[in-house]
Design a protein around this motif. Structure first.
Motif, short mmCIF file in Angstrom:
data_model
loop_
_atom_site.label_atom_id
_atom_site.label_comp_id
_atom_site.label_asym_id
_atom_site.label_seq_id
_atom_site.Cartn_x
_atom_site.Cartn_y
_atom_site.Cartn_z
N SER A 155 42.22 -119.63 93.30
CA SER A 155 43.12 -119.63 92.14
C SER A 155 43.69 -118.23 91.90
N GLN A 156 42.82 -117.23 92.03
CA GLN A 156 43.26 -115.84 91.81
C GLN A 156 44.39 -115.47 92.76
N ARG A 157 44.21 -115.80 94.04
CA ARG A 157 45.22 -115.47 95.03
C ARG A 157 46.50 -116.28 94.79
N TYR A 158 46.31 -117.54 94.40
CA TYR A 158 47.47 -118.40 94.12
C TYR A 158 48.30 -117.81 92.98
N ALA A 291 40.19 -131.83 92.25
CA ALA A 291 38.91 -131.26 91.84
C ALA A 291 39.04 -130.02 90.94
N TYR A 292 40.11 -129.23 91.09
CA TYR A 292 40.33 -128.08 90.22
C TYR A 292 41.83 -127.94 89.95
N PRO A 293 42.19 -127.32 88.80
CA PRO A 293 43.60 -127.27 88.40
C PRO A 293 44.55 -126.65 89.43
N PHE A 294 44.17 -125.54 90.07
CA PHE A 294 45.16 -124.89 90.94
C PHE A 294 45.60 -125.83 92.06
N CYS A 295 44.68 -126.71 92.48
CA CYS A 295 45.01 -127.59 93.61
C CYS A 295 45.94 -128.73 93.19
N ALA A 303 53.88 -132.05 98.14
CA ALA A 303 54.61 -133.33 98.13
C ALA A 303 56.12 -133.11 98.01
N GLY A 304 56.52 -131.84 97.88
CA GLY A 304 57.94 -131.54 97.79
C GLY A 304 58.52 -131.79 96.41
N ILE A 305 57.67 -132.02 95.43
CA ILE A 305 58.16 -132.24 94.06
C ILE A 305 58.59 -130.90 93.45
N CYS A 306 57.86 -129.83 93.79
CA CYS A 306 58.19 -128.49 93.29
C CYS A 306 58.23 -127.54 94.48
N ASP A 307 59.02 -126.47 94.34
CA ASP A 307 58.98 -125.41 95.34
C ASP A 307 57.65 -124.68 95.21
N PRO A 308 57.20 -124.05 96.31
CA PRO A 308 55.94 -123.29 96.23
C PRO A 308 55.95 -122.30 95.06
N GLY A 309 54.92 -122.39 94.24
CA GLY A 309 54.81 -121.47 93.12
C GLY A 309 55.43 -121.96 91.83
N SER B 67 41.23 -111.54 97.97
CA SER B 67 41.10 -112.15 96.65
C SER B 67 39.75 -111.78 96.07
N HIS B 68 39.61 -111.95 94.76
CA HIS B 68 38.35 -111.54 94.10
C HIS B 68 38.16 -112.38 92.84
N THR B 69 36.91 -112.47 92.41
CA THR B 69 36.63 -113.13 91.14
C THR B 69 35.40 -112.46 90.53
N THR B 70 35.44 -112.31 89.22
CA THR B 70 34.26 -111.80 88.52
C THR B 70 33.52 -112.97 87.92
#
Ligand SMILES: [Zn+2]
Lengths: 393, 137
Positions: A155-158, A291-295, A303-309, B67-70
């Motif tokens: 999520s952080q990297r996303y 399983a988690y929000p970022f996914c 699915a092509g509904i939104c552009d990346p990001g 990447s990192h997380t605390t």
């Protein structure tokens, strides 16, 4: 990938939540009987039982794996029994194995049950299970990895790469909990949350707040599946499997070039849509088990509904929420449903079937003809995308 | 040093040289002598070409945070004393990626792209874990 000719004809489910007095076998009896009755079948019509492996419950797993269910339920016509374990992708494999049994004549109708009872397990055992399951005991676990930790890293990297804000990420939970609030089988029925409530909840692993993580719960569900041909005779509301794509990524997140798993989902989505002969514009409901929000964001982009990001913004605008133009995850995913180990995935297929049967109550998506459902196991080891529809084609 | 309660790595015969290296405060990366692939984590056979001819080279011990997380909560009892701790993915200069901890700094100062160097934590008389700290400018 082999279109198969599988159809879901009956589903059963108990509410997800903490019910320590409800034993695993109470749930198995209730969900299986519901599903068989909903299909309009007799118990002796069930010719095969393929169970979803319950996580963190070794005794139950071996009882089911060694054939107890047909015996308990008195399924006199049963020809074979099996358990499938691929974590959160177990149900996808139960469905595929059922398809093979049906195609090859082993069984005309197959029962697929799942049960999980977390509430009777000591909290430390549960933390220990979810800290080590899917984690590498040499290269990850000694450093304190957990599921939350791994997903926090993703999520952080996303958020870093896409500029998605904390408010937008929190809005994913808001959207999922709005669906869950309409679901009598959710532990968060009638309990929506606001962005402020998500962001003010305890920080678990930056950037994940407690309300962006899953709450462990008990639950169970069952499905009855059969061939396309038989489905039409059995019920007026069969749900047909129309296409599927699958790909393996890696067990460890650290070994994944496709770090967000977006390209894997793009590929399996396209394969599934092509096989079904439709496009993502034809899909009426996207049942993302992420399983988690970022996914959820990643799957919308794939699915092509939104552009990346762009998915965070899109979700915050309400488009995936009840009444939105792209309904997504109508049981609220694991965050909204409560986490039942390998069970969120079967709950997601059960909901897919309900939507296409027109039996989704307040969550019903109008004119629902095509649904896309996803599953993944481990720490996103694989991606499985399936298209389901109301008509065979 | 023998009261270390956290999990220690479950070492395999083919990964033993890595842990013998950390004990000597050297970071070793597995390399395939057939195809030249740099491999992390270590395998019995090369995952690129299935060669059994595997060697090791010493890494510079530098990399950047991918990447990192605390982590603030939600861990097993044995990790409680470490909270909050930083979990990170490090891209080594040699082109491999590892999961690890960032230490010797304020967790709030950790950021993506930050340059880090390896630091060896002798957690028992037998086991040394490689950890990472920001490179001082
Ligand atoms: Zn090689």
């Amino acid at each position: 990938m082999g279109k198969g000719k599988l159809a879901i004809v009956g589903v059963g489910e108990v509410p997800t939540g903490r019910y320590p007095d409800r034993a695993p076998w109470d749930i198995i009896y209730e969900t299986c009987m519901q599903a068989v009755r909903a299909a309009g079948l007799d118990k002796n019509d069930i010719e095969g039982v393929i169970s979803v492996n319950p996580m963190a419950q070794a005794r139950l797993s071996s009882e089911i794996g060694f054939g107890k269910i047909p015996e308990e339920l008195g399924l006199k016509g049963c020809n074979d029994v099996c358990i499938c374990n691929a974590g959160g992708a177990s149900t996808a494999n139960c469905l595929r194995l059922a398809e093979q049994w049906i195609d090859s004549g082993i069984a005309k109708t197959v029962l697929i049950p799942h049960v999980t009872v977390h509430s009777v397990l000591p909290p430390d055992d549960l933390i220990a299970f979810f800290a080590t399951a899917g984690m590498d005991l040499q290269w990850e676990y000694p450093f304190g990895t957990t599921y939350n930790g791994i997903v926090a890293l993703m999520s952080q990297r996303y958020m870093y790469e896409t500029g998605t804000t904390a408010e937008e990420m929190a809005s994913v939970v808001v959207a999922l909990r709005r669906w869950a609030a309409l679901d009598p089988n959710s532990m968060f029925y009638k309990k929506p949350v606001t962005i402020e409530e998500v962001l003010s909840s305890k920080m678990v692993s930056t950037p994940l707040h407690a309300r962006e993580c899953n709450v462990l719960a008990d639950g169970g569900a069952a499905m009855v599946v059969t061939s396309w041909d038989l489905a039409k005779e059995i019920t007026s509301t069969p749900v047909y499997k129309l296409g599927q794509g699958a790909t393996y990524m890696s067990a460890s997140a650290v070994l994944r070039d496709d770090f967000f798993t977006r390209e894997a989902w793009r590929k399996t989505t396209q394969t599934a849509l092509d096989e079904a002969g439709i496009t993502s514009n034809d899909v009426d409901v996207f049942e993302f088990y992420a399983a988690y929000p970022f996914c959820q964001c990643v799957m919308l982009e794939a699915a092509g509904i939104c552009d990346p990001g762009e998915a965070g913004k899109f979700i915050m605008e309400g488009h995936t929420s009840p009444g939105g133009k792209v309904p997504c995850a109508t049981i609220g995913d694991a965050v909204g449903r409560g986490h039942t180990g390998s069970g969120v995935s079967i709950a997601n297929y059960v909901e897919t079937a309900r939507q296409l049967m027109g039996k989704a109550g307040e969550r019903q998506v109008p004119d629902c003809n095509y649904a896309l459902a996803t599953s993944a196991g481990g720490a996103y080891m694989n991606a499985v995308t399936t298209i389901w529809g109301r008509e065979p084609q | 040093m023998n009261d270390y309660r956290k999990p220690i790595p479950q070492i395999q015969p083919w990964s033993a040289p890595f842990w013998e290296g950390t004990k000597k405060h050297e970071l070793l990366i597995q390399e395939c002598a057939e195809c030249g692939a740099r491999i992390f984590y270590p395998r019995k056979y090369c995952p690129e070409c299935w060669s059994s001819n595997m060697g090791w080279s010493r890494a510079r011990g530098r990399g950047r945070i991918y990447s990192h997380t605390t982590t603030m909560t939600g861990v097993e009892t044995k990790f409680l004393e470490d909270l909050p701790f930083v979990l990170a993915i490090i891209d080594l200069d040699e082109g491999v990626r590892m999961t690890g901890n960032v230490v010797d700094c304020d967790p709030d100062d950790v950021s993506i792209g930050m340059e880090v160097e390896v630091v060896f934590d002798d957690v028992t008389s037998e086991i040394t874990l490689p950890k990472w700290r920001p490179v001082k400018k």
